[in-house]
Design a protein around this motif. Structure first.
Motif, PDB file in Angstrom:
ATOM      1  N   VAL A  26       0.839  -1.205   0.000  1.00  0.00           N
ATOM      2  CA  VAL A  26       0.000   0.000   0.000  1.00  0.00           C
ATOM      3  C   VAL A  26       0.869   1.249   0.000  1.00  0.00           C
ATOM      4  N   SER A  27       0.548   2.175  -0.888  1.00  0.00           N
ATOM      5  CA  SER A  27       1.259   3.455  -0.914  1.00  0.00           C
ATOM      6  C   SER A  27       0.254   4.592  -0.996  1.00  0.00           C
ATOM      7  N   GLN A  28       0.629   5.745  -0.462  1.00  0.00           N
ATOM      8  CA  GLN A  28      -0.157   6.976  -0.480  1.00  0.00           C
ATOM      9  C   GLN A  28      -1.589   6.788   0.043  1.00  0.00           C
ATOM     10  N   PRO A  29      -1.768   6.146   1.174  1.00  0.00           N
ATOM     11  CA  PRO A  29      -3.132   5.978   1.698  1.00  0.00           C
ATOM     12  C   PRO A  29      -3.661   7.266   2.314  1.00  0.00           C
ATOM     13  N   GLU A  30      -4.919   7.590   2.002  1.00  0.00           N
ATOM     14  CA  GLU A  30      -5.578   8.772   2.545  1.00  0.00           C
ATOM     15  C   GLU A  30      -7.015   8.425   2.936  1.00  0.00           C
ATOM     16  N   ALA A  31      -7.427   8.884   4.107  1.00  0.00           N
ATOM     17  CA  ALA A  31      -8.812   8.715   4.556  1.00  0.00           C
ATOM     18  C   ALA A  31      -9.434  10.084   4.712  1.00  0.00           C
ATOM     19  N   ARG A  32     -10.549  10.337   4.009  1.00  0.00           N
ATOM     20  CA  ARG A  32     -11.216  11.632   4.032  1.00  0.00           C
ATOM     21  C   ARG A  32     -12.533  11.523   4.804  1.00  0.00           C
ATOM     22  N   ASP A  33     -12.636  12.313   5.834  1.00  0.00           N
ATOM     23  CA  ASP A  33     -13.776  12.287   6.749  1.00  0.00           C
ATOM     24  C   ASP A  33     -14.384  13.679   6.802  1.00  0.00           C
ATOM     25  N   GLU A  34     -15.578  13.856   6.204  1.00  0.00           N
ATOM     26  CA  GLU A  34     -16.265  15.144   6.172  1.00  0.00           C
ATOM     27  C   GLU A  34     -17.513  15.065   7.039  1.00  0.00           C
ATOM     28  N   LEU A  35     -17.773  16.113   7.807  1.00  0.00           N
ATOM     29  CA  LEU A  35     -18.886  16.114   8.742  1.00  0.00           C
ATOM     30  C   LEU A  35     -20.225  15.963   8.038  1.00  0.00           C
ATOM     31  N   ASP A  36     -20.366  16.549   6.848  1.00  0.00           N
ATOM     32  CA  ASP A  36     -21.653  16.482   6.160  1.00  0.00           C
ATOM     33  C   ASP A  36     -21.805  15.233   5.300  1.00  0.00           C
ATOM     34  N   GLY A 305      -6.295  33.030  13.311  1.00  0.00           N
ATOM     35  CA  GLY A 305      -7.693  32.755  13.566  1.00  0.00           C
ATOM     36  C   GLY A 305      -7.983  31.307  13.868  1.00  0.00           C
ATOM     37  N   VAL A 306      -6.969  30.492  14.102  1.00  0.00           N
ATOM     38  CA  VAL A 306      -7.157  29.095  14.495  1.00  0.00           C
ATOM     39  C   VAL A 306      -6.635  28.976  15.918  1.00  0.00           C
ATOM     40  N   THR A 307      -7.414  29.478  16.847  1.00  0.00           N
ATOM     41  CA  THR A 307      -7.003  29.569  18.239  1.00  0.00           C
ATOM     42  C   THR A 307      -8.139  29.105  19.137  1.00  0.00           C
ATOM     43  N   GLY A 308      -7.780  28.454  20.217  1.00  0.00           N
ATOM     44  CA  GLY A 308      -8.798  28.013  21.163  1.00  0.00           C
ATOM     45  C   GLY A 308      -9.577  26.824  20.643  1.00  0.00           C
ATOM     46  N   VAL A 309     -10.837  26.737  21.027  1.00  0.00           N
ATOM     47  CA  VAL A 309     -11.673  25.594  20.665  1.00  0.00           C
ATOM     48  C   VAL A 309     -12.215  25.774  19.246  1.00  0.00           C
ATOM     49  N   GLN A 310     -11.986  24.763  18.396  1.00  0.00           N
ATOM     50  CA  GLN A 310     -12.455  24.778  17.017  1.00  0.00           C
ATOM     51  C   GLN A 310     -13.151  23.452  16.705  1.00  0.00           C
ATOM     52  N   ARG A 311     -14.222  23.537  15.899  1.00  0.00           N
ATOM     53  CA  ARG A 311     -14.926  22.329  15.469  1.00  0.00           C
ATOM     54  C   ARG A 311     -14.292  21.797  14.180  1.00  0.00           C
ATOM     55  N   VAL A 312     -13.897  20.531  14.183  1.00  0.00           N
ATOM     56  CA  VAL A 312     -13.326  19.916  12.981  1.00  0.00           C
ATOM     57  C   VAL A 312     -14.478  19.525  12.055  1.00  0.00           C
ATOM     58  N   THR A 313     -14.547  20.149  10.894  1.00  0.00           N
ATOM     59  CA  THR A 313     -15.595  19.832   9.921  1.00  0.00           C
ATOM     60  C   THR A 313     -15.090  18.923   8.809  1.00  0.00           C
ATOM     61  N   GLY A 314     -13.792  18.761   8.700  1.00  0.00           N
ATOM     62  CA  GLY A 314     -13.227  17.853   7.707  1.00  0.00           C
ATOM     63  C   GLY A 314     -11.790  17.527   8.058  1.00  0.00           C
ATOM     64  N   VAL A 315     -11.396  16.273   7.833  1.00  0.00           N
ATOM     65  CA  VAL A 315     -10.023  15.865   8.104  1.00  0.00           C
ATOM     66  C   VAL A 315      -9.613  14.816   7.079  1.00  0.00           C
ATOM     67  N   THR A 316      -8.416  14.973   6.558  1.00  0.00           N
ATOM     68  CA  THR A 316      -7.811  13.972   5.681  1.00  0.00           C
ATOM     69  C   THR A 316      -6.592  13.409   6.385  1.00  0.00           C
ATOM     70  N   HIS A 317      -6.630  12.119   6.679  1.00  0.00           N
ATOM     71  CA  HIS A 317      -5.492  11.439   7.288  1.00  0.00           C
ATOM     72  C   HIS A 317      -4.614  10.857   6.185  1.00  0.00           C
ATOM     73  N   ARG A 318      -3.315  11.100   6.275  1.00  0.00           N
ATOM     74  CA  ARG A 318      -2.353  10.481   5.370  1.00  0.00           C
ATOM     75  C   ARG A 318      -1.509   9.520   6.209  1.00  0.00           C
ATOM     76  N   TYR A 319      -1.898   8.240   6.112  1.00  0.00           N
ATOM     77  CA  TYR A 319      -1.237   7.225   6.920  1.00  0.00           C
ATOM     78  C   TYR A 319       0.102   6.866   6.298  1.00  0.00           C
ATOM     79  N   GLY A 320       1.156   7.209   6.953  1.00  0.00           N
ATOM     80  CA  GLY A 320       2.494   6.907   6.454  1.00  0.00           C
ATOM     81  C   GLY A 320       3.479   7.126   7.566  1.00  0.00           C
ATOM     82  N   HIS A 321       4.704   7.313   7.202  1.00  0.00           N
ATOM     83  CA  HIS A 321       5.750   7.599   8.182  1.00  0.00           C
ATOM     84  C   HIS A 321       6.399   8.924   7.770  1.00  0.00           C
TER      85      HIS A 321
END
Length: 346
Positions: A26-36, A305-321
């Motif tokens: 497996v190479s270049q694995p990405e997981a995309r998680d969007e709130l909507d 403007g990315v300070t304090g508590v923020q709601r994550v609405t989307g995240v892309t994980h790149r599983y690698g080293h």
């Protein structure tokens, strides 16, 4: 947890009862998680047979095969493989994908929201897990709608009543529905065995973003359901209308609400919609499996403007080293679009 170990994500291909570790292919694995979105999408490229390298093996990956990703025994993804390209590109989605495809017929008459979701699950052939919703009454008929569409309608009604936003995901073979978390977390990353874990927000890549009125609503009208076009109430903010122009939404009642409930719904919908959306993106940040869409993440102070508590609405994980992420966040306490009091009539 990220404080206890260095990430070691393993990719497991499941063909019936046969489970094979395919991580080395497996190479270049990405997981995309969007709130909507109802499901998480994972993509990667699997190395196919190579005549020049006898040690590279194609594992016969096919659409319909199951895929799991685990990190030190903890499952971070479980889904089904949808597409396999001739070049080895693979796309998989978690089991929530099935709820976006099959169409069902569902008729509800004065059903409490949790029961409505359970009946929907029974029609869709999926187990209902924890359904944490208010006893809002639902009366509606869906013909040829996907469970995703039905669930969106039910959650919109609940959200208009409670002011809460709800998250839905399929976990451990069952649909789980509940309000977004209200307690922020501090996420940690451990880069090496001989190094301690650290707060991932200490080091961020490029930060970009925007402030937008595109989704702003400063007037909400309540209308009777069925064939009637009767207006039952309205809520609006004159200061916001004067500044941004009239941006109106129409909400239809099911007929089961009393005057107090209708007033509360108007007030809630206006408070939710009459805001300038402030979205920020962090292009590169250290990875942590605990970071998923919907959570509240505690950020260290910075000037973007990315300070304090923020709601994550989307995240892309790149599983690698190393394990890295890209984030999209919003301020959960964004102020109202304009001053002045709301006017509500029912």
């Amino acid at each position: 947890m990220g404080t206890q170990y260095v990430d070691d994500h393993r990719f497991l291909l499941c063909k019936g009862s046969t489970v094979t570790d395919i991580t080395r292919a497996v190479s270049q694995p990405e997981a995309r998680d969007e709130l909507d979105a109802l499901s998480v999408e994972l993509t990667f490229t699997a190395v196919r047979n190579n005549n020049r390298d006898k040690y590279m093996h194609w594992y016969g990956i096919e659409p319909g095969d199951k895929l799991r990703v685990v990190n030190h025994g903890r499952e971070v993804f479980s889904g089904v493989i949808l597409t396999v390209g001739l070049d080895g590109t693979v796309t998989a989605n978690d089991m929530g994908w099935y709820l976006t495809k099959s169409e069902i017929i569902l008729q509800l008459a004065d059903a409490a929201a949790p029961d409505a979701v359970r009946r929907m699950c029974a029609k869709a052939g999926i187990a209902a897990g924890t359904i944490d919703l208010p006893p809002t009454r639902i009366s509606q008929v869906w013909v040829g709608s996907t469970p995703e569409q039905i669930l969106e309608d039910i959650l919109a009604i609940c959200s208009a009543e409670t002011g809460l936003t709800y998250r839905r995901r399929v976990r451990e073979g069952a649909l789980q529905v509940g309000p977004l978390p209200t307690v922020p977390i501090i996420a940690y990353h451990k880069p090496a065995e001989n190094l301690g874990a650290f707060d991932i927000t200490l080091a961020k890549g490029n930060v970009s973003g925007s402030d937008s009125m595109a989704e702003l609503t400063n007037s909400v009208v309540l209308a009777a359901g069925g064939q009637s076009a009767q207006t039952l109430g309205r809520a609006y903010n004159s200061a916001s209308i004067a500044k941004y122009g009239l941006l109106q939404a129409v909400e239809t009642l099911s007929g089961d609400e009393n005057t107090a409930q209708a007033r509360q719904r108007l007030q809630t919908l206006l408070a939710q919609g009459d805001r300038i959306a402030r979205e920020r993106s962090v292009d590169e940040i250290w990875g942590a499996d605990e970071v998923e869409s919907g959570i509240l993440l505690q950020f260290r102070h910075n000037s973007y403007g990315v300070t304090g508590v923020q709601r994550v609405t989307g995240v892309t994980h790149r599983y690698g080293h190393p394990h890295l992420m890209s984030l999209t966040v919003e301020d959960p306490q964004s102020p109202r679009a304009a001053g002045g009091g709301d006017t509500i009539t029912v």
